[in-house]
Design a protein around this motif. Structure first.
Motif, PDB file in Angstrom:
ATOM      1  N   MET A 166       0.513  -1.438  -0.230  1.00 18.27           N
ATOM      2  CA  MET A 166      -0.185  -0.185   0.141  1.00 18.27           C
ATOM      3  C   MET A 166       0.910   0.949  -0.089  1.00 18.27           C
ATOM      4  N   ASP A 167       1.948   1.309   1.086  1.00 16.78           N
ATOM      5  CA  ASP A 167       3.185   2.035   0.905  1.00 16.78           C
ATOM      6  C   ASP A 167       3.670   2.548  -0.338  1.00 16.78           C
ATOM      7  N   GLU A 168       3.993   0.958  -1.342  1.00 23.92           N
ATOM      8  CA  GLU A 168       4.224   1.574  -2.509  1.00 23.92           C
ATOM      9  C   GLU A 168       3.183   1.784  -3.371  1.00 23.92           C
ATOM     10  N   THR A 169       2.342   1.782  -3.642  1.00 18.53           N
ATOM     11  CA  THR A 169       1.543   1.707  -4.295  1.00 18.53           C
ATOM     12  C   THR A 169       0.886   3.466  -4.297  1.00 18.53           C
ATOM     13  N   ASP A 170       1.164   3.707  -2.641  1.00 19.15           N
ATOM     14  CA  ASP A 170       0.891   5.544  -2.307  1.00 19.15           C
ATOM     15  C   ASP A 170       1.819   6.705  -2.832  1.00 19.15           C
ATOM     16  N   GLN A 171       3.019   5.649  -2.519  1.00 15.88           N
ATOM     17  CA  GLN A 171       4.376   6.579  -3.596  1.00 15.88           C
ATOM     18  C   GLN A 171       4.165   6.858  -5.002  1.00 15.88           C
ATOM     19  N   ALA A 172       3.544   5.588  -6.132  1.00 14.99           N
ATOM     20  CA  ALA A 172       3.933   5.906  -7.253  1.00 14.99           C
ATOM     21  C   ALA A 172       2.654   6.490  -7.464  1.00 14.99           C
ATOM     22  N   ILE A 173       1.527   6.717  -6.712  1.00 14.82           N
ATOM     23  CA  ILE A 173       0.615   7.798  -7.074  1.00 14.82           C
ATOM     24  C   ILE A 173       0.723   8.551  -6.869  1.00 14.82           C
ATOM     25  N   ASP A 174       1.280   9.603  -6.062  1.00 16.33           N
ATOM     26  CA  ASP A 174       2.119  10.405  -5.737  1.00 16.33           C
ATOM     27  C   ASP A 174       3.338  11.086  -7.227  1.00 16.33           C
ATOM     28  N   ARG A 175       4.440   9.747  -7.644  1.00 10.50           N
ATOM     29  CA  ARG A 175       4.507  10.124  -8.830  1.00 10.50           C
ATOM     30  C   ARG A 175       4.014  10.620  -9.666  1.00 10.50           C
ATOM     31  N   ALA A 176       3.242   9.543  -9.473  1.00 12.60           N
ATOM     32  CA  ALA A 176       2.340   9.845 -10.915  1.00 12.60           C
ATOM     33  C   ALA A 176       1.023  11.550 -11.064  1.00 12.60           C
ATOM     34  N   GLN A 177       0.738  11.670  -9.413  1.00 13.25           N
ATOM     35  CA  GLN A 177       0.708  12.724  -9.710  1.00 13.25           C
ATOM     36  C   GLN A 177       1.339  13.883 -10.801  1.00 13.25           C
ATOM     37  N   LYS A 178       1.865  14.122  -9.721  1.00 11.57           N
ATOM     38  CA  LYS A 178       3.719  14.730 -10.152  1.00 11.57           C
ATOM     39  C   LYS A 178       3.815  15.138 -11.473  1.00 11.57           C
ATOM     40  N   VAL A 179       3.617  13.813 -12.680  1.00 10.97           N
ATOM     41  CA  VAL A 179       4.054  14.094 -13.667  1.00 10.97           C
ATOM     42  C   VAL A 179       2.809  14.124 -14.563  1.00 10.97           C
ATOM     43  N   VAL A 180       2.237  14.066 -13.606  1.00 12.56           N
ATOM     44  CA  VAL A 180       0.104  14.519 -13.838  1.00 12.56           C
ATOM     45  C   VAL A 180       0.214  16.745 -14.551  1.00 12.56           C
ATOM     46  N   HIS A 181       0.677  16.657 -13.318  1.00  7.02           N
ATOM     47  CA  HIS A 181       1.068  17.937 -12.739  1.00  7.02           C
ATOM     48  C   HIS A 181       1.992  18.920 -13.593  1.00  7.02           C
ATOM     49  N   GLU A 182       3.044  18.106 -14.279  1.00 11.55           N
ATOM     50  CA  GLU A 182       4.278  18.724 -14.517  1.00 11.55           C
ATOM     51  C   GLU A 182       3.876  18.476 -16.314  1.00 11.55           C
ATOM     52  N   THR A 183       3.167  17.682 -15.941  1.00  9.74           N
ATOM     53  CA  THR A 183       2.948  17.715 -17.662  1.00  9.74           C
ATOM     54  C   THR A 183       1.355  18.879 -17.950  1.00  9.74           C
ATOM     55  N   VAL A 184       0.936  19.061 -17.746  1.00  9.35           N
ATOM     56  CA  VAL A 184      -0.363  19.967 -17.523  1.00  9.35           C
ATOM     57  C   VAL A 184       0.384  21.559 -17.608  1.00  9.35           C
ATOM     58  N   ASN A 185       1.573  21.914 -16.374  1.00  9.75           N
ATOM     59  CA  ASN A 185       1.906  23.042 -16.764  1.00  9.75           C
ATOM     60  C   ASN A 185       3.015  23.453 -17.530  1.00  9.75           C
ATOM     61  N   VAL A 186       3.779  21.887 -18.098  1.00  8.80           N
ATOM     62  CA  VAL A 186       4.379  22.297 -19.679  1.00  8.80           C
ATOM     63  C   VAL A 186       3.426  22.674 -21.027  1.00  8.80           C
ATOM     64  N   GLY A 187       1.917  21.965 -20.548  1.00  7.28           N
ATOM     65  CA  GLY A 187       0.974  21.810 -21.546  1.00  7.28           C
ATOM     66  C   GLY A 187       0.618  23.306 -21.343  1.00  7.28           C
ATOM     67  N   THR A 188       0.874  23.672 -20.394  1.00  6.89           N
ATOM     68  CA  THR A 188       0.050  25.016 -20.166  1.00  6.89           C
ATOM     69  C   THR A 188       0.912  26.530 -20.960  1.00  6.89           C
ATOM     70  N   GLU A 189       2.198  26.078 -20.039  1.00  7.01           N
ATOM     71  CA  GLU A 189       3.051  27.025 -20.636  1.00  7.01           C
ATOM     72  C   GLU A 189       3.351  26.979 -22.106  1.00  7.01           C
ATOM     73  N   THR A 190       3.029  25.783 -22.826  1.00  2.41           N
ATOM     74  CA  THR A 190       3.487  26.047 -24.334  1.00  2.41           C
ATOM     75  C   THR A 190       1.908  26.374 -24.887  1.00  2.41           C
ATOM     76  N   ALA A 191       1.156  26.283 -25.036  1.00  2.00           N
ATOM     77  CA  ALA A 191       0.042  26.671 -25.018  1.00  2.00           C
ATOM     78  C   ALA A 191      -0.169  28.412 -24.990  1.00  2.00           C
ATOM     79  N   ALA A 192       0.898  29.026 -23.565  1.00  2.00           N
ATOM     80  CA  ALA A 192       0.705  30.349 -23.818  1.00  2.00           C
ATOM     81  C   ALA A 192       1.659  30.911 -24.897  1.00  2.00           C
ATOM     82  N   ALA A 193       3.082  29.910 -24.605  1.00  2.00           N
ATOM     83  CA  ALA A 193       3.810  31.043 -25.491  1.00  2.00           C
ATOM     84  C   ALA A 193       4.141  30.621 -27.269  1.00  2.00           C
TER      85      ALA A 193
END
Length: 261
Positions: free
Chosen positions: A145-172
């Motif tokens: 369960m701890d490893e699953t939570d860590q994997a979810i946290d990593r996935a959420q960070k990746v999604v958040h970074e992807t959204v930020n990169v996409g937003t910045e790219t679209a604005a640029a």
């Protein structure tokens, strides 16, 4: 095939810039294949996208220049230039497709983070669980369960970074598109102003030339009148001047002869 420099130096310069960008794109995608870090891949893809955008702008500029020279070139030359433009567009599209392929592969790797364990891994866990005590099973479950939570946290960070990169790219991209539109409009205005200024300079030149001719004629007339006056003063009995109206000496008054009474 005749070189572009023989047709137009500007066309040759644009074609050289596009060739340099194509070489940079080719080398960039070759280096991208060897990069494993996802963040570095994202940065490299952004740099390659900027180069492709610059290629697109140069190809449009090449096309405008070809259209400006179309009436001056023969049919064979226009055909060669059109084929050259199509070749550049085809090569650019190949790099665009390659960029999309890399982006798709990167997204697929990110999706793998959300997938559960494989079937073989589940079977192995089942065999291990049959040999464990209840406490061991609980401890093992907590670790999973701890490893699953860590994997979810990593996935959420990746999604958040992807959204930020996409937003910045679209604005640029939006800002650059607006900037390019403003630049094109300003270039059109400058081109129109230059044409109007050239016409105005030509008209002023013609007016100045006409004024000079008139001033020259007036100057010659004034010089002639002054010369006649000087000659008249110096030699008042000159017969050649007497015939000029206004400068001849007054005619002697006639006397009427009267018959003697």
């Amino acid at each position: 095939m005749a070189s572009l420099s023989a047709i137009s130096e500007e066309l040759a310069e644009i074609e050289g810039q596009i060739s340099d960008l194509f070489r940079a794109l080719s080398n960039g995608f070759q280096k991208l294949e060897k990069v494993k870090d996802s963040n570095r891949q994202s940065r490299m893809l952004e740099e390659l996208t900027d180069k492709m955008r610059e290629c697109k702008r140069l190809i449009k500029e090449f096309d405008r220049e070809v259209k400006d020279l179309e009436h001056r070139n023969d049919a064979n030359t226009n055909k060669i230039l059109a084929e050259k433009k199509q070749s550049m567009i085809k090569e650019l599209n190949s790099y665009v497709a390659l960029k999309k392929q890399y982006a798709t592969n990167r997204d697929n790797k990110r999706v793998d983070l959300f997938e559960g364990p494989s079937e073989g891994f589940a079977e192995e866990n089942g065999l291990l669980a049959s040999n464990m005590t209840n406490q061991q099973l609980m401890d093992h479950g907590n670790r999973m369960m701890d490893e699953t939570d860590q994997a979810i946290d990593r996935a959420q960070k990746v999604v958040h970074e992807t959204v930020n990169v996409g937003t910045e790219t679209a604005a640029a991209l939006k800002a650059q598109t607006e900037q390019m539109s403003r630049i094109v409009n300003e270039l059109d205005s400058i081109h129109f102003s230059i044409k109007k200024a050239s016409q105005l300079v030509k008209e002023i030149g013609r007016q100045v030339a006409t004024d000079r001719c008139i001033m020259g004629l007036l100057f010659l007339i004034v010089i002639g009148v002054i010369a006649i006056i000087i000659v008249k003063i110096v030699n008042p009995h000159n017969k050649d001047i007497r015939d000029i109206p206004g400068l001849a000496p007054p005619a002697p008054s006639r006397r009427l002869l009267s018959h003697p009474n």
